[in-house]
Each structure stands twice: as C-alpha cells, then as structure tokens.
Design a protein around this motif. Structure first.
Motif, mmCIF file in Angstrom:
data_model
loop_
_atom_site.group_PDB
_atom_site.id
_atom_site.type_symbol
_atom_site.label_atom_id
_atom_site.label_comp_id
_atom_site.label_asym_id
_atom_site.label_seq_id
_atom_site.Cartn_x
_atom_site.Cartn_y
_atom_site.Cartn_z
ATOM 1 N N GLU A 134 -43.417 -45.291 -1.385
ATOM 2 C CA GLU A 134 -44.279 -44.625 -0.193
ATOM 3 C C GLU A 134 -43.733 -43.463 0.388
ATOM 4 N N LYS A 135 -42.145 -43.352 0.446
ATOM 5 C CA LYS A 135 -41.687 -42.083 1.148
ATOM 6 C C LYS A 135 -40.288 -42.111 0.320
ATOM 7 N N PRO A 136 -39.651 -40.835 0.364
ATOM 8 C CA PRO A 136 -38.159 -40.721 -0.246
ATOM 9 C C PRO A 136 -37.328 -41.823 0.069
ATOM 10 N N VAL A 137 -36.541 -42.032 -0.859
ATOM 11 C CA VAL A 137 -35.404 -42.962 -0.647
ATOM 12 C C VAL A 137 -34.274 -42.912 0.519
ATOM 13 N N TYR A 138 -34.224 -41.366 0.662
ATOM 14 C CA TYR A 138 -33.299 -41.091 1.620
ATOM 15 C C TYR A 138 -33.712 -41.294 3.127
ATOM 16 N N VAL A 139 -35.400 -41.071 3.221
ATOM 17 C CA VAL A 139 -35.813 -41.426 4.339
ATOM 18 C C VAL A 139 -35.952 -42.944 4.621
ATOM 19 N N GLN A 140 -36.130 -43.715 3.680
ATOM 20 C CA GLN A 140 -36.122 -45.121 3.819
ATOM 21 C C GLN A 140 -34.661 -45.517 4.382
ATOM 22 N N ILE A 141 -33.434 -44.903 3.630
ATOM 23 C CA ILE A 141 -32.036 -45.378 4.219
ATOM 24 C C ILE A 141 -32.259 -44.973 5.554
ATOM 25 N N MET A 142 -32.591 -43.782 5.982
ATOM 26 C CA MET A 142 -32.393 -43.293 7.337
ATOM 27 C C MET A 142 -33.049 -44.638 8.403
ATOM 28 N N ASP A 143 -34.273 -45.075 7.788
ATOM 29 C CA ASP A 143 -35.148 -46.056 8.597
ATOM 30 C C ASP A 143 -34.179 -47.296 8.777
ATOM 31 N N GLU A 144 -33.512 -47.708 7.618
ATOM 32 C CA GLU A 144 -32.684 -48.806 7.749
ATOM 33 C C GLU A 144 -31.548 -48.696 8.604
ATOM 34 N N ILE A 145 -30.783 -47.521 8.598
ATOM 35 C CA ILE A 145 -29.740 -47.061 9.705
ATOM 36 C C ILE A 145 -30.177 -47.332 11.049
ATOM 37 N N LYS A 146 -31.362 -46.666 11.197
ATOM 38 C CA LYS A 146 -32.025 -46.718 12.657
ATOM 39 C C LYS A 146 -32.444 -47.985 13.115
ATOM 40 N N ALA A 147 -32.712 -48.969 12.145
ATOM 41 C CA ALA A 147 -33.266 -50.366 12.293
ATOM 42 C C ALA A 147 -32.006 -51.183 12.618
ATOM 43 N N ARG A 148 -30.934 -50.852 12.003
ATOM 44 C CA ARG A 148 -29.730 -51.253 12.294
ATOM 45 C C ARG A 148 -28.949 -50.860 13.604
#
Length: 120
Positions: free
Chosen positions: A7-21
C-alpha cells in the motif's frame, strides 16, 4: 513485528513502526535504538531502506544521532505527545470515515465506541 504490504513504500512503513514503538513506550524518550544494520536485519530489509527511514524519522525530530554512539529517541516529550495526538486523530478519522461509509450515523458511532470501551 515488522509486516509490510504494497500500500505504501517500505521505508514509510518502517517509519510508521518506529513511531508506533515510540507511542507505545517500547522506545522510551532518550533511549538508544538498535543500529541501522540491527534494525534492517530484524525487519529483513536492505540497510539502505532502513537508513532512509531513519533519516526521514530524524528529519521529523523523533530521533537524533550522536556521532559516535548511535541514534536515540528524542528527549522532547512535547514532540512525543504531539505524535501521540496526531496518530490518535488520524486513526480516529479513518475509523469514523469507514463507519460513515457503512451507513452509521455519528450518534451510532459514538454509541459503538462507548460500548466497546465499556466492555474492554
């Protein structure tokens, strides 16, 4: 747990995971985070992809680098609080818009939310 979709670039999904953490407290203010290589290995992504995600997260002020000792979560509680509020607002809007598309009224949505919270 790192899970990626198309759905979106992997690096954006990584950013989302870091934010969630950060929001969840898995990463505390001022805490050193694993190295780019360690995170890339954990997420099973190319280190360049992880580096891009961390660079963008740093540009947003959520992490900072110390030249010789790695990357750390911001100590600025206001930035973390703002991240939590923005995330809550965004997730709420997504949920509410989905419910409206399903035909629920605002009052019905509030009742559903109230009942769900009450039963937790």
């Amino acid at each position: 747990m790192w899970e990626f979709n198309n759905e979106k670039p992997v690096y954006v999904q990584i950013m989302d995971e870091i934010k969630a953490r950060i929001i969840s407290g898995a990463y505390q203010a001022g805490q050193r985070i694993p190295s780019v290589r360690e995170l890339a290995e954990e997420a099973r992504v190319n280190p360049n992809t992880m580096q891009k995600a961390l660079y963008e997260t740093e540009r947003q002020g959520l992490i900072f680098s110390m030249r010789t000792s790695g990357k750390y979560i911001t100590n600025d509680e206001n930035i973390i609080s703002e991240l939590k509020s923005d995330t809550a607002r965004t997730e709420s809007e997504i949920f509410i818009n989905k419910m409206i598309k399903l035909g629920f009224t605002k009052d019905e949505i509030l009742t559903i939310i109230s009942n769900t919270v009450h039963n937790m």
